[in-house]
Design an enzyme around this catalytic site. Structure first.
Site, PDB file in Angstrom:
ATOM      1  N   GLU A 142      13.533   7.154  -3.012  1.00 28.48           N
ATOM      2  CA  GLU A 142      13.335   5.693  -2.974  1.00 28.48           C
ATOM      3  C   GLU A 142      14.452   4.987  -3.775  1.00 28.48           C
ATOM      4  O   GLU A 142      14.992   3.987  -3.329  1.00 28.48           O
ATOM      5  CB  GLU A 142      11.950   5.367  -3.550  1.00 28.48           C
ATOM      6  CG  GLU A 142      11.591   3.914  -3.557  1.00 28.48           C
ATOM      7  CD  GLU A 142      10.933   3.428  -2.269  1.00 28.48           C
ATOM      8  OE1 GLU A 142      10.375   4.247  -1.516  1.00 28.48           O
ATOM      9  OE2 GLU A 142      10.999   2.217  -2.016  1.00 28.48           O
ATOM     10  N   ASP A 192       3.469   5.479  -7.153  1.00 27.22           N
ATOM     11  CA  ASP A 192       3.112   5.496  -5.734  1.00 27.22           C
ATOM     12  C   ASP A 192       3.214   6.907  -5.159  1.00 27.22           C
ATOM     13  O   ASP A 192       2.320   7.378  -4.446  1.00 27.22           O
ATOM     14  CB  ASP A 192       4.021   4.555  -4.935  1.00 27.22           C
ATOM     15  CG  ASP A 192       3.992   3.134  -5.468  1.00 27.22           C
ATOM     16  OD1 ASP A 192       3.063   2.803  -6.229  1.00 27.22           O
ATOM     17  OD2 ASP A 192       4.900   2.360  -5.118  1.00 27.22           O
ATOM     18  N   LEU A 216       0.832  -1.213   0.000  1.00 25.03           N
ATOM     19  CA  LEU A 216       0.000   0.000   0.000  1.00 25.03           C
ATOM     20  C   LEU A 216       0.865   1.261   0.000  1.00 25.03           C
ATOM     21  O   LEU A 216       0.385   2.358   0.253  1.00 25.03           O
ATOM     22  CB  LEU A 216      -0.948   0.001   1.203  1.00 25.03           C
ATOM     23  CG  LEU A 216      -1.872  -1.221   1.291  1.00 25.03           C
ATOM     24  CD1 LEU A 216      -2.802  -1.119   2.482  1.00 25.03           C
ATOM     25  CD2 LEU A 216      -2.687  -1.366   0.013  1.00 25.03           C
ATOM     26  N   SER A 225       3.515   2.399   1.895  1.00 26.06           N
ATOM     27  CA  SER A 225       3.822   3.162   3.107  1.00 26.06           C
ATOM     28  C   SER A 225       5.092   3.993   2.898  1.00 26.06           C
ATOM     29  O   SER A 225       5.188   5.124   3.389  1.00 26.06           O
ATOM     30  CB  SER A 225       3.973   2.230   4.309  1.00 26.06           C
ATOM     31  OG  SER A 225       4.948   1.250   4.038  1.00 26.06           O
ATOM     32  N   TYR A 277      11.782  -7.197  -9.184  1.00 26.20           N
ATOM     33  CA  TYR A 277      11.298  -5.912  -9.707  1.00 26.20           C
ATOM     34  C   TYR A 277      12.350  -5.319 -10.646  1.00 26.20           C
ATOM     35  O   TYR A 277      12.056  -4.936 -11.783  1.00 26.20           O
ATOM     36  CB  TYR A 277      11.012  -4.951  -8.543  1.00 26.20           C
ATOM     37  CG  TYR A 277      10.351  -3.665  -8.971  1.00 26.20           C
ATOM     38  CD1 TYR A 277       8.968  -3.557  -9.042  1.00 26.20           C
ATOM     39  CD2 TYR A 277      11.106  -2.551  -9.338  1.00 26.20           C
ATOM     40  CE1 TYR A 277       8.352  -2.389  -9.446  1.00 26.20           C
ATOM     41  CE2 TYR A 277      10.499  -1.378  -9.745  1.00 26.20           C
ATOM     42  CZ  TYR A 277       9.120  -1.295  -9.790  1.00 26.20           C
ATOM     43  OH  TYR A 277       8.512  -0.133 -10.196  1.00 26.20           O
TER      44      TYR A 277
HETATM   45  C1  GLA Z   1       5.628  -0.750  -7.041  1.00 24.56           C
HETATM   46  C2  GLA Z   1       6.400   0.455  -7.570  1.00 24.56           C
HETATM   47  C3  GLA Z   1       5.550   1.250  -8.559  1.00 24.56           C
HETATM   48  C4  GLA Z   1       4.979   0.339  -9.643  1.00 24.56           C
HETATM   49  C5  GLA Z   1       4.336  -0.900  -9.025  1.00 24.56           C
HETATM   50  C6  GLA Z   1       3.910  -1.896 -10.067  1.00 24.56           C
HETATM   51  O1  GLA Z   1       4.531  -0.333  -6.283  1.00 24.56           O
HETATM   52  O2  GLA Z   1       6.794   1.292  -6.513  1.00 24.56           O
HETATM   53  O3  GLA Z   1       6.306   2.290  -9.118  1.00 24.56           O
HETATM   54  O4  GLA Z   1       5.961   0.001 -10.568  1.00 24.56           O
HETATM   55  O5  GLA Z   1       5.200  -1.559  -8.123  1.00 24.56           O
HETATM   56  O6  GLA Z   1       2.903  -1.363 -10.852  1.00 24.56           O
END
Ligand code: GLA
Length: 381
Positions: A156, A168, A121, A123, A218
Site C-alpha cells: 500500500e 487494515d 471498509l 477493500s 492523512y
Molecule cells: C486508514 C489507514 C489505517 C488507519 C486508519 C485510521 O484506514 O489505512 O492504517 O490509520 O485510516 O485509523
C-alpha cells in the site's frame, strides 16, 4: 460470489483454481492510533473479496478484475507500478514478495467481491492480503501470517502511495468470527474479545462521499504527530512515539507547541486511553460505557484531529439522541466513508429507515446501510 469468481476463472483460464477469501474490516475504536504505535480494535466483516488463482507456467501474471470486467497482463521479471489503478494492489504485493527473496512464478488470477470501494471498509487491504495469502499457499512460500500483513501494508505504501498504518491489513488477515481484536501496534501483540451480538448489531452508514482531502490530509496528520514527538523527545528521551506520551507531558510543554500540533497529539493520547477503557467495558459486558467511548472518539476526531466532514458529523448527531443507539462515530481515515453504530436489535429497521430519510433530506444523497457481521480473516474458501 465464491462460485461466480471460480466459474469465471475456469472459463477464462481452462483450469482448476485455488480459491481464497479475504474480508474488509470495521474498527470499533482506536482511530489514527496505529501509525502512532497505539491501540486499535478492529474486526473482519462479511464484505469480502474472493481470489481464484493457479500457476500458469509462464513468467507472467494474467489478472482479471471481475467487478470492473478488465483483464491485464504483467511480466513478473520486471514488476513496476502500472497505469492501471487496480493492478497496483496486486503488483505491489508481488514486488514485496520478490524483495523478501521469494520466487513468484507466473500465475492467472480472477478476483472480485462485494466490499464497497471508497467507503472506508479497506477493500484495498483485503485485496492485498488476499493475494498475499493465495500466493503463499499456491507456491508454498511458508511465510508467517504476520509477515504477509507487513508485506501487504508495504504494498500500500509503495504501489498505492498511502503511508497507512498496519490496522487494515492486520484485521483482514487476523480477524476472528464473533470477535474484535485489540492490537498493540507497537509490540504487535493482540488479544481477541468476544462480541456478544445477541441484543445489538453493528450498523454502517455509508455517506457515499469521499472528499479528495483524504490521502493528502492523512499524510499531513502523520507529519503533525511526528513533529509533536520530536518536540517531546528533546525533553523526554524515552518518548519515541505518542504511545509513550502522557497528557501531563503535553500540558507541561503546551506553550512550546504549535496549537494545531498540540491538538493532534492530545487526541491520539486520549484515544489510546479510550481503547483501553472500551476493552475493560467489554470485559464487563458494559456496552453502555463502550458506546460512550465511541461518541467521545468521534468528538476528538471532529474537533481535535479534524478528519471528519459535515456528512459524518450529521449522521453521528442524528444517532446520538436515540436510545436505541449505544454509540456512533466516524470510522477509518475520515473525510467520508462510513459511520459505525452500535444499534439495539429491536430498533434496527426503524433506525436505518429514519437515518436514510434524514440524510436524503439534508444532503439529497441516498444513504447506503450495511449490517456488518464479524467473520474470520483471510482463508481458503
Ligand atoms: C486508514 C489507514 C489505517 C488507519 C486508519 C485510521 O484506514 O489505512 O492504517 O490509520 O485510516 O485509523
Amino acid at each position: 460470489m465464491r462460485e461466480e469468481i471460480k466459474n469465471t476463472f475456469r472459463s477464462r483460464f481452462q483450469q482448476e483454481p485455488v480459491v481464497v477469501r479475504s474480508p474488509g474490516r470495521v474498527n470499533l475504536i482506536g482511530e489514527h492510533t496505529d501509525y502512532n504505535e497505539g491501540f486499535v480494535l478492529p474486526a473482519a466483516i462479511n464484505k469480502e473479496v474472493y481470489f481464484a488463482l493457479a500457476p500458469n507456467h509462464t513468467t507472467a501474471m494474467r489478472a482479471y478484475a471481475y467487478n470492473l470486467q478488465q483483464e491485464a497482463k504483467f511480466d513478473l521479471d520486471h514488476v513496476k507500478p502500472s497505469d492501471i489503478g487496480w493492478a497496483n494492489y496486486l503488483l505491489g504485493v508481488v514486488a514485496q514478495l520478490q524483495q523478501a527473496g521469494h520466487q513468484v512464478k507466473g500465475f492467472d488470477v480472477v478476483f472480485g467481491g462485494d466490499i464497497p470501494i471508497g467507503a472506508g471498509l479497506s477493500s484495498s487491504a483485503a485485496v492485498e492480503c488476499g493475494l498475499a495469502f493465495a500466493l503463499n499457499h499456491v507456491f508454498d512460500l511458508g511465510i508467517p501470517k504476520l509477515d504477509l500483513v507487513k508485506m501487504a501494508q508495504l504494498a500500500e505504501h509503495t504501489y498505492a502511495g498511502v503511508k497507512c498504518g498496519i490496522m487494515d491489513q492486520f484485521a483482514s488477515m487476523f480477524g476472528k468470527e464473533s470477535h474484535v481484536v485489540k492490537l498493540d501496534c507497537r509490540s504487535l501483540d493482540y488479544t481477541y474479545y468476544h462480541l456478544g451480538m445477541a441484543d445489538y448489531r453493528i450498523v454502517l452508514l455509508d455517506t457515499q462521499v469521499k472528499h479528495n482531502l483524504a490521502s493528502s490530509e492523512y499524510n499531513t496528520r502523520r507529519q503533525e504527530c511526528e513533529t509533536g514527538v520530536a518536540l517531546l523527545h528533546a525533553h523526554y528521551p524515552q518518548v519515541n512515539s505518542l504511545r509513550e506520551t502522557t497528557m501531563p507531558m503535553l500540558e507541561r510543554h503546551k506553550a512550546e507547541f504549535d496549537p494545531v500540533v498540540w491538538k493532534r497529539c492530545a487526541y491520539v493520547v486520549q484515544e489510546n486511553a479510550r481503547v483501553e477503557k472500551a476493552c475493560q467495558a467489554l470485559e464487563r459486558d458494559d456496552m453502555q460505557t463502550f458506546g460512550q467511548m465511541m461518541y467521545a472518539s468521534h468528538e476528538g476526531l471532529q474537533h481535535d484531529y479534524e478528519v471528519s466532514c459535515p456528512e459524518l458529523d450529521f449522521l453521528v448527531e442524528q444517532a446520538r439522541p436515540q436510545e436505541a443507539v449505544l454509540g456512533a462515530r466516524m470510522m477509518g481515515g475520515g473525510f467520508g466513508g462510513c459511520t459505525i453504530n452500535l444499534v439495539k436489535l429491536e430498533a434496527l429497521d426503524a433506525f436505518t429507515q429514519q437515518m436514510q430519510v434524514a440524510y436524503q433530506q439534508r444532503f439529497g444523497i441516498e444513504l447506503k446501510t450495511y449490517v456488518a457481521e464479524i467473520v474470520d480473516g483471510s482463508s481458503l474458501a
